[in-house]
Design a protein around this motif. Sequence first.
Motif, PDB file in Angstrom:
ATOM      1  N   UNK A 117     -15.339   0.220  -1.179  1.00  0.00           N
ATOM      2  CA  UNK A 117     -13.901  -0.140  -0.199  1.00  0.00           C
ATOM      3  C   UNK A 117     -13.256  -1.610  -0.580  1.00  0.00           C
ATOM      4  N   UNK A 118     -14.182  -2.506  -0.760  1.00  0.00           N
ATOM      5  CA  UNK A 118     -13.568  -3.894  -1.167  1.00  0.00           C
ATOM      6  C   UNK A 118     -12.900  -3.742  -2.456  1.00  0.00           C
ATOM      7  N   UNK A 119     -13.028  -2.885  -3.281  1.00  0.00           N
ATOM      8  CA  UNK A 119     -12.633  -2.700  -4.751  1.00  0.00           C
ATOM      9  C   UNK A 119     -11.359  -1.838  -4.579  1.00  0.00           C
ATOM     10  N   UNK A 120     -11.501  -0.657  -4.052  1.00  0.00           N
ATOM     11  CA  UNK A 120     -10.642   0.407  -4.081  1.00  0.00           C
ATOM     12  C   UNK A 120      -9.532   0.416  -3.101  1.00  0.00           C
ATOM     13  N   UNK A 121      -9.626  -0.220  -1.931  1.00  0.00           N
ATOM     14  CA  UNK A 121      -9.093  -0.482  -0.718  1.00  0.00           C
ATOM     15  C   UNK A 121      -8.353  -2.020  -0.646  1.00  0.00           C
ATOM     16  N   UNK A 122      -7.041  -1.729  -0.720  1.00  0.00           N
ATOM     17  CA  UNK A 122      -6.550  -3.191  -0.841  1.00  0.00           C
ATOM     18  C   UNK A 122      -5.320  -3.470   0.134  1.00  0.00           C
ATOM     19  N   UNK A 123      -5.119  -4.840   0.314  1.00  0.00           N
ATOM     20  CA  UNK A 123      -3.976  -5.081   1.083  1.00  0.00           C
ATOM     21  C   UNK A 123      -2.895  -5.011   0.384  1.00  0.00           C
ATOM     22  N   UNK A 124      -1.435  -5.161   1.041  1.00  0.00           N
ATOM     23  CA  UNK A 124      -0.226  -5.358   0.362  1.00  0.00           C
ATOM     24  C   UNK A 124      -0.177  -6.686  -0.474  1.00  0.00           C
ATOM     25  N   UNK A 125      -0.750  -7.661  -0.106  1.00  0.00           N
ATOM     26  CA  UNK A 125      -0.701  -8.992  -0.623  1.00  0.00           C
ATOM     27  C   UNK A 125      -1.495  -8.860  -2.011  1.00  0.00           C
ATOM     28  N   UNK A 126      -2.713  -8.319  -1.740  1.00  0.00           N
ATOM     29  CA  UNK A 126      -3.495  -8.141  -3.144  1.00  0.00           C
ATOM     30  C   UNK A 126      -3.087  -7.403  -4.118  1.00  0.00           C
ATOM     31  N   UNK A 166      -1.817   7.929  17.659  1.00  0.00           N
ATOM     32  CA  UNK A 166      -0.832   8.308  16.576  1.00  0.00           C
ATOM     33  C   UNK A 166      -1.013   7.141  15.471  1.00  0.00           C
ATOM     34  N   UNK A 167      -0.450   7.761  14.282  1.00  0.00           N
ATOM     35  CA  UNK A 167      -0.668   6.738  12.947  1.00  0.00           C
ATOM     36  C   UNK A 167       0.931   6.732  12.770  1.00  0.00           C
ATOM     37  N   UNK A 168       1.794   5.846  12.676  1.00  0.00           N
ATOM     38  CA  UNK A 168       3.193   5.813  12.558  1.00  0.00           C
ATOM     39  C   UNK A 168       3.410   4.982  11.174  1.00  0.00           C
ATOM     40  N   UNK A 169       4.410   5.021  10.856  1.00  0.00           N
ATOM     41  CA  UNK A 169       4.796   3.724   9.775  1.00  0.00           C
ATOM     42  C   UNK A 169       4.782   2.301  10.482  1.00  0.00           C
ATOM     43  N   UNK A 170       5.074   2.239  11.645  1.00  0.00           N
ATOM     44  CA  UNK A 170       5.188   1.038  12.203  1.00  0.00           C
ATOM     45  C   UNK A 170       3.636   0.550  12.663  1.00  0.00           C
ATOM     46  N   UNK A 171       2.856   1.610  12.744  1.00  0.00           N
ATOM     47  CA  UNK A 171       1.357   1.314  12.792  1.00  0.00           C
ATOM     48  C   UNK A 171       0.794   0.767  11.512  1.00  0.00           C
ATOM     49  N   UNK A 172       1.372   1.282  10.311  1.00  0.00           N
ATOM     50  CA  UNK A 172       0.870   0.466   9.060  1.00  0.00           C
ATOM     51  C   UNK A 172       1.475  -0.972   8.853  1.00  0.00           C
ATOM     52  N   UNK A 173       2.716  -1.190   9.402  1.00  0.00           N
ATOM     53  CA  UNK A 173       3.281  -2.456   9.316  1.00  0.00           C
ATOM     54  C   UNK A 173       2.296  -3.266  10.122  1.00  0.00           C
ATOM     55  N   UNK A 174       1.804  -2.992  11.405  1.00  0.00           N
ATOM     56  CA  UNK A 174       1.216  -3.973  12.345  1.00  0.00           C
ATOM     57  C   UNK A 174      -0.280  -4.217  11.619  1.00  0.00           C
ATOM     58  N   UNK A 175      -0.881  -2.990  10.911  1.00  0.00           N
ATOM     59  CA  UNK A 175      -1.948  -3.400  10.389  1.00  0.00           C
ATOM     60  C   UNK A 175      -1.929  -4.342   8.885  1.00  0.00           C
ATOM     61  N   UNK A 176      -0.797  -4.254   8.338  1.00  0.00           N
ATOM     62  CA  UNK A 176      -0.747  -5.123   7.159  1.00  0.00           C
ATOM     63  C   UNK A 176      -0.627  -6.572   7.662  1.00  0.00           C
ATOM     64  N   UNK A 177       0.151  -6.678   8.641  1.00  0.00           N
ATOM     65  CA  UNK A 177       0.302  -8.122   9.228  1.00  0.00           C
ATOM     66  C   UNK A 177      -0.970  -8.703   9.600  1.00  0.00           C
ATOM     67  N   UNK A 178      -1.835  -8.105  10.148  1.00  0.00           N
ATOM     68  CA  UNK A 178      -3.165  -8.456  10.236  1.00  0.00           C
ATOM     69  C   UNK A 178      -4.166  -8.799   9.064  1.00  0.00           C
ATOM     70  N   UNK A 179      -3.586  -8.481   7.735  1.00  0.00           N
ATOM     71  CA  UNK A 179      -4.080  -8.743   6.739  1.00  0.00           C
ATOM     72  C   UNK A 179      -5.113  -7.660   6.456  1.00  0.00           C
ATOM     73  N   UNK A 180      -5.183  -6.553   6.989  1.00  0.00           N
ATOM     74  CA  UNK A 180      -5.966  -5.220   6.791  1.00  0.00           C
ATOM     75  C   UNK A 180      -5.391  -4.539   5.749  1.00  0.00           C
ATOM     76  N   UNK A 181      -6.428  -3.656   4.835  1.00  0.00           N
ATOM     77  CA  UNK A 181      -5.889  -3.060   3.814  1.00  0.00           C
ATOM     78  C   UNK A 181      -5.201  -1.809   4.175  1.00  0.00           C
ATOM     79  N   UNK A 182      -4.262  -1.267   3.594  1.00  0.00           N
ATOM     80  CA  UNK A 182      -3.665  -0.075   3.678  1.00  0.00           C
ATOM     81  C   UNK A 182      -3.250   0.928   2.509  1.00  0.00           C
ATOM     82  N   UNK A 183      -3.767   0.307   1.212  1.00  0.00           N
ATOM     83  CA  UNK A 183      -3.554   0.936  -0.090  1.00  0.00           C
ATOM     84  C   UNK A 183      -4.608   1.199  -0.723  1.00  0.00           C
ATOM     85  N   UNK A 184      -4.711   2.400  -1.054  1.00  0.00           N
ATOM     86  CA  UNK A 184      -6.019   2.982  -1.852  1.00  0.00           C
ATOM     87  C   UNK A 184      -5.529   3.209  -3.442  1.00  0.00           C
TER      88      UNK A 184
END
Length: 507
Positions: free
Chosen positions: A308-317, A342-360
Amino acid sequence: MLKTSNHKLSSSWKTRELLRSKGQFWTPDWVAEPMVEYVLAEKGGLLFDPAVGAGAFFRAAKVVASEKGLSVRFAGMEIDPVTLSQAQENGLTKDDIALVEIADFVLQAPCKKFHAIVANPPYIRHHRITPEKKVQLKHLSIQTIGKALDGRAGLHVYFLMRALSLLEENGRLAFIVPADVCEGKFASELWTWITANFTLDAIITFSPEASPFPQIDVNPIILLIRRSAPRERFLWAKCCFQATSSFKYWVRSQFRDTSKRDLIVIERDLKEGLSEGFSREPTLCKGKSRYVLGDFISVKRGIATGANDFFFMTAEKVRELRIPEKYLTQAIGRTRDVVGDEITYRTLEEIEKKGRPTLLLSLNEDNLENFPESVKQYLSKGEELGLPNRPLISQRNPWYKIETRIPPPFLFAYLGRRNSRFIRNYAYVVPLTSFLCIYPKRNDKKNIDQIWKILTHPDVLAGLSMVGKTYGDGAIKVEPRFLEKLPIPDHVVELSGLSMQMCLFER
């Protein structure tokens, strides 16, 4: 070993990782004593432990022998001399451990057979077993049961197989093991052999409050097995409270005393137990509900990347690496990233703000030369890290081509601490292995809305304990095939607006 006697489980990550690598968590006395009581069977004699550890079962045998006036001798094996050295610190003498051999029981088993075998074998999952040892274990399986077990069988499974093969006629075995021994992908082949050659006397399970290993994410069960003609029925018991003496005295009564309130005992059919799972009560009775969840949906696991640390990335990475958008898929990795249902687009934005990966990283082309330079450079880094040699990744060709999933309308957080739940996937993400994918058999919007009413109904959620495995600290894990068996009450189907006749027709 799922072991813990009077040892408190360390909160140190490094210490816990060391324990996991050795599979060592010590057995409490209130569990060890009834296990020894069963295998000694009023006779005493030689007690063999193939994974002695710090000597929990030898200590328990001395207590039982003293209480019943039996003469007991000890023999065993232990691969870790440091662990064995703790036995004398824990009350055993040099004579008690004089016949303990430092060796690998599974691959260097003794030639003789035994009348009484008891163990808490090392709980080492398959991904911690070296490829070389896996080959040896495969040969052992073929030699013992005539077939190779699925590669996901942990080392504890082979301990059980080997120990059973060393039982004398009418000899007895007591093992405390994770429930995957009975319910994993490999279980069918293993239990076909066991039930054709041995008698399953009893299975003992534990409520969350009674778990012998409350800080460990494992669902322990105890197997009490004899080498004698198979029987079609067995006793299933559940300990409801920790440190109960009822378990011990039930075994001492030769399973006759079932009057204790803190021990539930049920006689069950062997085929039913194997079908429904030994770790859960026989509550999935035919006729209680006309429907199961699998009538309306199908279930798949989330994507296993192998790294996961290789294939699953943050937007910044992704921006730093300059990976083009066409090679990425929006994904969700861990259940705690989704606060609600629920998972919404707003959910993904909040996850990205926390520096969590959302892109595979999703590379579906076989030809490396077709990728842009930024992708090629990143894959080169992966090769330098040795990713192609990792167990899961090494099975793929090419190594960077991971699984694909159509974004499911619903996810299921299948291993949660009192928070297993269904999630509506409005953001059309694909999940990793912390989730299961839920696909309705009809994909129109009306049907999806009706299925959602079913998934969120309290009576359906309450039934998860019937199909899930309960782990330490109240965690529940529900495997795909068992989630599809989740009973759906008739009134819930009616309230959802689904046509019952249509459901029966689709089934």
